[in-house]
Design an enzyme around this catalytic site. Structure first.
Site, PDB file in Angstrom:
ATOM      1  N   ASN A 234     -12.830   3.403 -56.451  1.00  0.00           N
ATOM      2  CA  ASN A 234     -11.536   3.536 -56.177  1.00  0.00           C
ATOM      3  C   ASN A 234     -10.783   2.327 -57.099  1.00  0.00           C
ATOM      4  O   ASN A 234     -10.844   1.283 -56.646  1.00  0.00           O
ATOM      5  CB  ASN A 234     -11.173   3.921 -54.738  1.00  0.00           C
ATOM      6  CG  ASN A 234      -9.496   3.846 -54.562  1.00  0.00           C
ATOM      7  OD1 ASN A 234      -8.796   4.731 -55.209  1.00  0.00           O
ATOM      8  ND2 ASN A 234      -8.764   2.920 -54.103  1.00  0.00           N
ATOM      9  N   GLU A 235      -9.920   2.762 -57.871  1.00  0.00           N
ATOM     10  CA  GLU A 235      -8.922   1.737 -58.602  1.00  0.00           C
ATOM     11  C   GLU A 235      -9.817   0.571 -58.880  1.00  0.00           C
ATOM     12  O   GLU A 235      -9.213  -0.658 -58.435  1.00  0.00           O
ATOM     13  CB  GLU A 235      -7.771   1.418 -57.606  1.00  0.00           C
ATOM     14  CG  GLU A 235      -6.663   2.568 -57.364  1.00  0.00           C
ATOM     15  CD  GLU A 235      -5.602   2.134 -56.429  1.00  0.00           C
ATOM     16  OE1 GLU A 235      -5.703   1.164 -55.843  1.00  0.00           O
ATOM     17  OE2 GLU A 235      -4.692   2.684 -56.517  1.00  0.00           O
TER      18      GLU A 235
ATOM     19  N   GLU B  70      -6.993   9.734 -46.722  1.00  0.00           N
ATOM     20  CA  GLU B  70      -7.725   8.646 -46.360  1.00  0.00           C
ATOM     21  C   GLU B  70      -7.352   8.389 -45.034  1.00  0.00           C
ATOM     22  O   GLU B  70      -6.103   8.676 -44.574  1.00  0.00           O
ATOM     23  CB  GLU B  70      -7.848   7.499 -47.384  1.00  0.00           C
ATOM     24  CG  GLU B  70      -6.404   7.036 -47.415  1.00  0.00           C
ATOM     25  CD  GLU B  70      -6.531   5.728 -48.338  1.00  0.00           C
ATOM     26  OE1 GLU B  70      -7.534   4.835 -48.142  1.00  0.00           O
ATOM     27  OE2 GLU B  70      -5.520   5.256 -48.770  1.00  0.00           O
TER      28      GLU B  70
HETATM   29  O1  AHR Z   1      -2.387   5.410 -51.092  1.00  0.00           O
HETATM   30  C1  AHR Z   1      -2.126   4.262 -50.669  1.00  0.00           C
HETATM   31  C2  AHR Z   1      -3.444   3.352 -51.379  1.00  0.00           C
HETATM   32  O2  AHR Z   1      -2.667   3.013 -52.516  1.00  0.00           O
HETATM   33  C3  AHR Z   1      -4.603   3.910 -51.664  1.00  0.00           C
HETATM   34  O3  AHR Z   1      -5.467   3.680 -50.532  1.00  0.00           O
HETATM   35  C4  AHR Z   1      -5.140   3.219 -52.847  1.00  0.00           C
HETATM   36  O4  AHR Z   1      -5.896   3.657 -53.481  1.00  0.00           O
HETATM   37  C5  AHR Z   1      -3.652   2.630 -53.706  1.00  0.00           C
HETATM   38  O5  AHR Z   1      -3.787   1.455 -54.041  1.00  0.00           O
END
Ligand code: AHR
Length: 853
Positions: free
Chosen positions: A591-592, A267
């Protein structure tokens, strides 16, 4: 007066065994053993060492005995002459079978030094000791409680060295009438012995007893002393030494390993893309990093010229890029120059014999006709390369040039890109610039491509997948700053860029959806495409009634990735230069989403995405980012972060009992967050231990990826990362090497393996590959080497192979200055039987790649 006990060979002439092979056992079946005394010496202070066996025999520290750093647990007993620790009453019945063990680290090897004993009235009932007459360790008994009694001595073959921890185990087997001594779990000697008398005094640590008096004091450190009634199987003796045995069932096929078993997750964080793997060298090329000033740009005023620069939105290139850099030239005397300069991402890297591709949009004001000179220059004004742009016109146009450096120049980072004019006609005139871009050669020569050294490092990992494009970056903090893929495709001049609100900097989106997908392809990895799922980091949740457009965006995105070129978005992909569909099998929804406490993920967000994607693309597998009950996802993405390596190592068994009929799991993010900007070896060992468990459970865990992957060491958004770099050089962390070693040793199937002993410090996984290769990975998180008996059940033997070891100071890290301080070393192995003994270094990951016959 010093007396000496005669050697048993002289007295009895009955040495039964010498050093035994790895698989040798006892002469007769051992009696069951019971722990009757265990002193860990982990108090670290005070004058009492507790007995953790529950038998109630604490030791009193005497004569100033103190504490030192331990080898098992935090502390140990430190003694020197006249200092010891003793129980109040006897602990061991020495007339029956018994076992006694201790870790010892000698300050010197001078004289007799007895580590553990139990007093009789005249002599000790046994001595676990260093002998002065042989200079070796020994387990010694006398036939009865008298200095005149015959002696029986089981002796070590090794010669002890000061400053080294050894684990000693002495065993008296009353039934077999033998005594044995083990050092570091390895049998040294078994002798015939008969001493059917019981010591009546205290158990002493740090001294013996002879002639009715304490003697043979130790100079050194003693740790983890244990006493057993009965004798231990050899395997348990090895386990006491912090070692153990590993049995690999070559004859049993475990789970098949997945093509995705080890992957990567990328990312935009830590300038992973911009200023990282995206090879663009010009920073703030779209002039949006600041709305108030042209940051990272400066005016060039050479040879008496005067000039100024400013952001200007009066001359928009287009709606996506409306802001330009206005150069206003004041005076420009002959020999002077006026122009613009860019500092790059913490410098512009210049390397010898390299072609740099420059492009920019420019628009000249009246009388600003050029020519322009582009150059790469050091901060001290040394010019590394130049190119001429003959003329610029009064309409926006794109200009290109190539700057080529000479061979033999040094590689440097303290440089800038300059575009300037020396034309007298430019005095008092203006010109506008935007999307000034400079690319070095890219990985695979791809246009708008990726940085070579970083891609090489990533390719060396052979990632099975590339999870893109986030992470928090995908979600953004707000609905206006999530990763909106539709604004990040096509020609770069049509990409507006966006604020990377998750990590606090501008993303120019040159690294857009196509580039992420192409990156996966270039790495030979399948993309795992995460789609925005209507939830942002500020806890905004798109209401159910407004979610349909986001679901459609996800469907369009998948069509962009794999749709036929006759489809709308497949055609767009082809127009963007990639007619072939990408190798997409997994789509992740969000995500999460466990952080969305509203419950919308389970209630409607995941179901809406799941139903729509499954309907349009039934072949795709869908990953949920947290547990859901409303639908059954194909896979659940679990993330693991801890600053404690033990915690991550302890997670190695998390999937051992996971249902094999429910969703599979992927560990889309894991890391020990210890060390910055990249991690420590201790962290890498914790992660490697974790990965052994994930690999063993390959039937339910389809993959794992470290996070974050990349960090520009000048722009650290997240503390601990896998690969560090500046503009010029990059390095892998210990975690990088550990992951690479595990990735390089994935066979076709897991070979079931069992580890016994190791004091909780050893982790292992084995796999086999067609063609008679067995990979055995062992992680030793202990501060001591671990000697292990490896048994490859089901093969005749080993014909050769390699051993690759990553080891060092657990606190050590790699860095720009010391990129390979912790890096693996490989050595060749010769033939060996199917059962062999191997020592795994302290704080290490070892991969044995064995050719079996
Ligand atoms: O890896 C860093 C961050 O950790 C990511 O963006 C997120 O998915 C997680 O909380």
């Amino acid at each position: 007066m010093r007396r000496r006990i005669l050697a048993p060979a002289v007295v009895l002439g009955l040495v039964l065994f010498g050093v035994q092979s790895a698989t040798a056992g006892h002469a007769s079946p051992p009696a069951a053993a019971t722990l009757i005394g265990h002193w860990t010496f982990d108090e670290g202070s005070g004058t009492t060492a507790a007995d953790s066996s529950g038998s109630g025999h604490p030791l009193a520290l005497q004569g100033g005995a103190s504490w030192a750093k331990g080898v098992v647990g935090p502390s140990a007993l430190a003694v020197s002459p006249q200092q010891d620790a003793a129980s109040a009453v006897p602990v061991i019945d020495t007339s029956n079978s018994f076992t006694v063990s201790a870790w010892v680290d000698l300050a010197n090897t001078i004289g007799y030094q007895t580590f553990v004993s139990e007093d009789g009235s005249q002599v000790s009932g046994f001595y676990l000791q260093l002998r002065a007459d042989t200079g070796r360790f020994a387990f010694t008994r006398l036939g009865y409680d008298s200095t005149a009694a015959y002696g029986m001595i089981a002796t070590s073959t090794i010669v002890p060295q000061p400053g080294v921890w050894y684990q000693l185990t002495g065993e008296y087997d009353a039934r077999a009438q033998t005594m044995s001594l083990y050092v570091d779990g390895a049998l040294q000697q078994t002798i015939h012995a008969l001493a059917p008398w019981s010591a009546t005094g205290p158990l002493a640590v740090g001294r013996g007893f002879f002639g009715g008096s304490p003697t043979d004091w130790v100079s050194g450190t003693i740790d983890d002393v244990r006493a057993y009634a009965g004798t231990l199987p050899a395997q348990q003796v090895r386990a006491l030494a912090g070692t153990g045995s590993i049995t690999v069932r070559e004859d049993q096929a475990g789970p098949a390993l997945n093509p995705t078993q080890l992957g990567a997750f990328l990312e935009e964080i830590n300038h992973s893309g911009d200023g990282g793997v995206y090879a663009e060298l010009v920073r703030n090329r779209d002039l949006k990093e600041s709305s108030s000033s042209p940051v990272y740009w400066s005016a060039v005023q050479g040879g008496g010229a005067s000039a100024g620069i400013a952001l200007d939105s009066s001359q928009p290139l287009n709606s996506a890029n409306p802001v330009s850099l206005k150069l206003t030239v004041g005076s420009l005397p002959a020999g002077g120059r006026a122009g613009i300069a860019n500092d790059g991402y913490f410098g512009v890297p210049v390397t010898p014999g390299t072609m740099y591709h420059l492009s920019f949009y420019a628009k000249a004001g009246a009388s600003f006709a050029g020519p322009l000179t582009a150059s790469l220059e050091s901060s001290t004004g040394r010019v590394w390369a130049t190119a001429t742009i003959p003329a610029v016109t009064t309409s926006w146009a794109r200009y290109t040039a190539t700057l080529t450096t000479a061979r033999g120049i040094p590689a440097t980072l303290d440089n800038r890109l300059v575009i300037a004019t020396s034309s007298a006609a430019a005095a008092g005139a203006s010109a506008w610039f935007t999307l000034v871009s400079l690319f070095p050669p890219t990985y695979g020569g791809t246009a708008n491509g990726l940085r070579v050294d970083l891609m090489q490092k990533l390719a060396a990992l052979h990632p099975g997948y590339l999870r893109i494009p986030g992470g928090n970056y995908l979600e953004g903090n707000t609905l206006s700053t999530y990763f909106n893929w539709k604004l990040a495709i096509g020609p770069i001049e049509n990409r507006p860029g966006h604020l990377n609100s998750a990590w606090g900097y501008w993303s120019q989106d040159g690294m857009g959806l196509l580039e992420y997908l192409e990156m996966a392809e270039e790495l030979g990895a399948q993309p795992i495409l995460a789609v925005f799922a209507g939830y942002t980091l500020d806890h905004t949740v798109v209401p159910q009634g407004q979610l349909a457009p986001y679901v459609q965006d996800a469907l369009d995105e998948i069509q962009y990735a794999i749709g036929p070129t006759t489809s709308t978005w497949g055609a767009q992909r082809a127009a963007d230069g990639h007619p072939a569909p990408f190798d997409l099998h997994y789509v992740e929804v969000g995500n999460e989403d466990q952080f969305d406490i509203s419950g919308s993920y389970n209630a409607y967000r995941f179901p809406m995405f799941y139903d729509a994607i499954k309907a349009a693309y039934p072949q795709l597998k869908i990953i949920a980012t947290t547990s859901v009950t409303s639908r059954t996802p194909d896979v659940i993405d679990d993330h693991y972060y801890s600053n404690d390596p033990s915690v991550i190592a302890g997670d190695a068994h998390n999937y051992d009992s996971t249902s094999r009929t429910g969703p599979k799991h992927i560990v889309g993010e894991y890391a020990v967050t210890q060390g910055s900007p990249t991690g420590t070896l201790a962290g890498a060992l914790g992660e490697a231990a974790f990965l052994t468990g994930l690999e063993r459970d390959a039937d339910v865990v389809i993959g794992a990826s470290y996070a974050p992957l990349l960090v520009n060491v000048n722009a650290v958004s997240w503390p601990t990362n896998l690969i560090g770099y500046n503009g010029l050089v990059s390095y892998g962390s210990p975690s990088y090497y550990a992951q690479k070693m595990l990735g390089d040793s994935l066979g076709d199937h897991v070979a079931p393996s069992q580890i016994v002993g190791g004091n909780g410090n050893l982790w292992t996984v084995a796999s086999t590959k067609a063609g008679n290769t067995t990979y055995l990975t062992v992680v030793n998180r202990s501060a001591s080497p671990a000697t292990v008996d490896v048994d490859l059940a089901g093969v005749a033997g080993v014909t050769g192979g390699t051993s690759t070891v990553l080891t060092g100071n657990p606190d050590a890290m790699n860095s720009i200055a010391h990129p390979a301080a912790i890096s693996p070393a490989t050595s060749r192995l010769g033939p060996a039987p199917a059962s062999f003994r191997h020592t795994f270094p302290a704080s290490s990951v070892t991969v044995l790649a064995l050719t079996t016959g």
